[in-house]
Design a protein around this motif. Structure first.
Motif, PDB file in Angstrom:
ATOM      1  N   GLY A  26      14.460  -2.937  -2.958  1.00 27.53           N
ATOM      2  CA  GLY A  26      14.446  -3.841  -1.814  1.00 27.53           C
ATOM      3  C   GLY A  26      13.333  -4.868  -1.844  1.00 27.53           C
ATOM      4  N   LEU A  27      12.603  -4.932  -2.959  1.00 28.58           N
ATOM      5  CA  LEU A  27      11.455  -5.840  -3.048  1.00 28.58           C
ATOM      6  C   LEU A  27      11.664  -6.967  -4.049  1.00 28.58           C
ATOM      7  CD1 LEU A  27       8.599  -3.166  -3.066  1.00 28.58           C
ATOM      8  CD2 LEU A  27       9.533  -4.396  -1.098  1.00 28.58           C
ATOM      9  N   ILE A  28      12.846  -7.027  -4.646  1.00 28.92           N
ATOM     10  CA  ILE A  28      13.099  -8.030  -5.682  1.00 28.92           C
ATOM     11  C   ILE A  28      12.887  -9.442  -5.145  1.00 28.92           C
ATOM     12  CG2 ILE A  28      14.876  -9.009  -7.182  1.00 28.92           C
ATOM     13  CD1 ILE A  28      16.037  -6.205  -7.446  1.00 28.92           C
ATOM     14  N   ASP A  29      13.261  -9.678  -3.894  1.00 23.82           N
ATOM     15  CA  ASP A  29      13.108 -11.009  -3.312  1.00 23.82           C
ATOM     16  C   ASP A  29      11.868 -11.098  -2.419  1.00 23.82           C
ATOM     17  OD1 ASP A  29      13.998  -9.306  -1.334  1.00 23.82           O
ATOM     18  OD2 ASP A  29      15.425 -10.739  -0.452  1.00 23.82           O
ATOM     19  N   ARG A  30      10.905 -10.195  -2.655  1.00 23.48           N
ATOM     20  CA  ARG A  30       9.678 -10.215  -1.853  1.00 23.48           C
ATOM     21  C   ARG A  30       8.473 -10.232  -2.791  1.00 23.48           C
ATOM     22  NH1 ARG A  30      10.780  -6.069   3.132  1.00 23.48           N
ATOM     23  NH2 ARG A  30       9.115  -7.295   4.052  1.00 23.48           N
ATOM     24  N   PRO A  31       8.237 -11.373  -3.450  1.00 25.42           N
ATOM     25  CA  PRO A  31       7.163 -11.464  -4.446  1.00 25.42           C
ATOM     26  C   PRO A  31       5.780 -11.189  -3.871  1.00 25.42           C
ATOM     27  CG  PRO A  31       8.026 -13.643  -3.900  1.00 25.42           C
ATOM     28  CD  PRO A  31       8.972 -12.647  -3.315  1.00 25.42           C
ATOM     29  N   LYS A  32       5.573 -11.474  -2.593  1.00 27.41           N
ATOM     30  CA  LYS A  32       4.254 -11.233  -2.005  1.00 27.41           C
ATOM     31  C   LYS A  32       3.923  -9.739  -2.006  1.00 27.41           C
ATOM     32  CE  LYS A  32       1.385 -12.446   1.986  1.00 27.41           C
ATOM     33  NZ  LYS A  32       1.345 -13.122   3.312  1.00 27.41           N
ATOM     34  N   VAL A  33       4.927  -8.898  -1.741  1.00 31.49           N
ATOM     35  CA  VAL A  33       4.709  -7.453  -1.772  1.00 31.49           C
ATOM     36  C   VAL A  33       4.428  -6.997  -3.203  1.00 31.49           C
ATOM     37  CG1 VAL A  33       5.709  -5.182  -1.291  1.00 31.49           C
ATOM     38  CG2 VAL A  33       6.190  -7.101   0.235  1.00 31.49           C
ATOM     39  N   LEU A  34       5.207  -7.511  -4.151  1.00 27.98           N
ATOM     40  CA  LEU A  34       5.030  -7.112  -5.546  1.00 27.98           C
ATOM     41  C   LEU A  34       3.667  -7.556  -6.071  1.00 27.98           C
ATOM     42  CD1 LEU A  34       8.606  -7.909  -6.884  1.00 27.98           C
ATOM     43  CD2 LEU A  34       7.644  -5.666  -6.321  1.00 27.98           C
ATOM     44  N   ASP A  35       3.227  -8.752  -5.680  1.00 32.39           N
ATOM     45  CA  ASP A  35       1.905  -9.230  -6.103  1.00 32.39           C
ATOM     46  C   ASP A  35       0.804  -8.352  -5.523  1.00 32.39           C
ATOM     47  OD1 ASP A  35       3.057 -11.269  -7.534  1.00 32.39           O
ATOM     48  OD2 ASP A  35       2.677 -12.821  -6.023  1.00 32.39           O
ATOM     49  N   LEU A  71       0.831  -1.202   0.000  1.00 29.79           N
ATOM     50  CA  LEU A  71       0.000   0.000   0.000  1.00 29.79           C
ATOM     51  C   LEU A  71       0.868   1.256   0.000  1.00 29.79           C
ATOM     52  CD1 LEU A  71      -2.738  -1.080   2.570  1.00 29.79           C
ATOM     53  CD2 LEU A  71      -3.093  -0.660   0.130  1.00 29.79           C
ATOM     54  N   ALA A  72       1.966   1.212   0.754  1.00 31.62           N
ATOM     55  CA  ALA A  72       2.842   2.381   0.836  1.00 31.62           C
ATOM     56  C   ALA A  72       3.563   2.621  -0.488  1.00 31.62           C
ATOM     57  CB  ALA A  72       3.843   2.202   1.973  1.00 31.62           C
ATOM     58  N   VAL A  73       4.028   1.563  -1.136  1.00 30.81           N
ATOM     59  CA  VAL A  73       4.692   1.721  -2.432  1.00 30.81           C
ATOM     60  C   VAL A  73       3.698   2.231  -3.468  1.00 30.81           C
ATOM     61  CG1 VAL A  73       5.857   0.524  -4.311  1.00 30.81           C
ATOM     62  CG2 VAL A  73       6.468   0.003  -1.961  1.00 30.81           C
ATOM     63  N   ARG A  74       2.488   1.698  -3.467  1.00 31.26           N
ATOM     64  CA  ARG A  74       1.465   2.181  -4.402  1.00 31.26           C
ATOM     65  C   ARG A  74       1.187   3.661  -4.154  1.00 31.26           C
ATOM     66  NH1 ARG A  74      -0.209   1.204  -9.260  1.00 31.26           N
ATOM     67  NH2 ARG A  74      -0.216  -1.043  -8.835  1.00 31.26           N
ATOM     68  N   ALA A  75       1.102   4.069  -2.890  1.00 35.24           N
ATOM     69  CA  ALA A  75       0.872   5.478  -2.567  1.00 35.24           C
ATOM     70  C   ALA A  75       2.037   6.334  -3.050  1.00 35.24           C
ATOM     71  CB  ALA A  75       0.679   5.647  -1.064  1.00 35.24           C
ATOM     72  N   HIS A  76       3.255   5.831  -2.897  1.00 35.50           N
ATOM     73  CA  HIS A  76       4.436   6.561  -3.368  1.00 35.50           C
ATOM     74  C   HIS A  76       4.391   6.755  -4.879  1.00 35.50           C
ATOM     75  CE1 HIS A  76       8.555   7.820  -3.919  1.00 35.50           C
ATOM     76  NE2 HIS A  76       8.862   6.718  -4.585  1.00 35.50           N
ATOM     77  N   VAL A  77       4.061   5.698  -5.605  1.00 33.39           N
ATOM     78  CA  VAL A  77       3.982   5.777  -7.066  1.00 33.39           C
ATOM     79  C   VAL A  77       2.930   6.800  -7.491  1.00 33.39           C
ATOM     80  CG1 VAL A  77       3.306   4.489  -9.138  1.00 33.39           C
ATOM     81  CG2 VAL A  77       4.873   3.463  -7.468  1.00 33.39           C
ATOM     82  N   ARG A  78       1.786   6.808  -6.814  1.00 31.98           N
ATOM     83  CA  ARG A  78       0.732   7.767  -7.158  1.00 31.98           C
ATOM     84  C   ARG A  78       1.154   9.193  -6.834  1.00 31.98           C
ATOM     85  NH1 ARG A  78      -3.849   3.722  -4.753  1.00 31.98           N
ATOM     86  NH2 ARG A  78      -4.407   2.708  -6.734  1.00 31.98           N
ATOM     87  N   THR A  79       1.851   9.380  -5.727  1.00 35.70           N
ATOM     88  CA  THR A  79       2.319  10.714  -5.355  1.00 35.70           C
ATOM     89  C   THR A  79       3.297  11.242  -6.400  1.00 35.70           C
ATOM     90  OG1 THR A  79       2.025  10.301  -2.988  1.00 35.70           O
ATOM     91  CG2 THR A  79       3.552  12.054  -3.612  1.00 35.70           C
ATOM     92  N   VAL A  80       4.219  10.390  -6.829  1.00 40.41           N
ATOM     93  CA  VAL A  80       5.174  10.793  -7.866  1.00 40.41           C
ATOM     94  C   VAL A  80       4.430  11.176  -9.141  1.00 40.41           C
ATOM     95  CG1 VAL A  80       7.009   9.984  -9.398  1.00 40.41           C
ATOM     96  CG2 VAL A  80       7.096   9.458  -6.956  1.00 40.41           C
ATOM     97  N   GLY A  81       3.478  10.349  -9.555  1.00 32.81           N
ATOM     98  CA  GLY A  81       2.724  10.625 -10.771  1.00 32.81           C
ATOM     99  C   GLY A  81       1.977  11.943 -10.716  1.00 32.81           C
TER     100      GLY A  81
END
Length: 207
Positions: A113-122, A65-75
């Protein structure tokens, strides 16, 4: 009588869940996701570690949720993109390319830092809104120009999108992986060449 606000929320209109997402988003924008822990987020948010699990299924949900919020803020901070039918297709596509490179420079470090965390990416992918990602907007622009007749009816829109997005990824990821800032610098000539290849073809091919 309304319930008392948690001390960490004094002076804000946020719920505790929103406060935690906003705190994690800020930390991601400042430090990236590498080594970001629940304890660090909780400490920055001014709450006990265990509070996070009262509002999220797990730490992966909070990070997504935080990464998605970051991406939206940048956009939101990057301004509008050209719309189909306005200006020239060449200049509009050039603006899309420059936007894409700048956007990836701003957001890709957050994924390091999420390359090895597929659950976060999914969870991040599942949390998107159809059509909001830059790739979808680029495809929508090109398809809109096809429908208006400003691009050929048989234009290979998906191939053009893949080419442009691939250049944006490669340009930024090379710098991240090899620590070279020079590789992230894109010249006007390079952008013009890319747009030319997309619109005119590679040229010079011989049987």
């Amino acid at each position: 009588m309304s319930p008392r606000k948690a001390p960490a929320l004094h002076g804000t209109d946020l719920s505790l869940r929103e406060h935690l997402v906003a705190t994690a988003e800020r930390l991601i924008a400042e430090r990236g996701t590498t080594g970001l822990t629940v304890r660090a987020i909780a400490r920055e948010a001014g709450v006990a570690d265990g509070v996070l699990y009262n509002h999220f299924a797990d730490k992966e949900e909070l990070l997504a949720l935080a990464v998605r919020a970051h991406v939206r803020t940048v956009g939101r901070g990057m301004g509008a993109l050209p719309s189909p039918g306005h200006g020239s297709v060449r200049e509009n596509l050039r603006a899309h390319v420059l936007y894409g490179i700048a956007f990836h420079k701003a957001v890709l470090p957050a994924f390091a830092g999420l390359i090895d965390r597929p659950k976060v990416l999914d969870a991040f992918a599942a949390g998107g809104v159809p059509g909001e990602d830059w790739r979808d907007r680029l495809r929508g622009y090109l398809q809109g120009e096809v429908e208006l007749g400003r691009l050929a009816a048989d234009a290979r829109v998906d191939a053009a999108v893949a080419m442009i997005v691939g250049v944006c990824h490669e340009t930024v990821l090379t710098g991240l992986l090899y620590g070279s800032s020079d590789s992230q610098e894109v010249t006007v000539e390079f952008v013009d060449d890319l747009v030319g290849v997309v619109l005119d073809g590679v040229g010079g091919a011989r049987a």
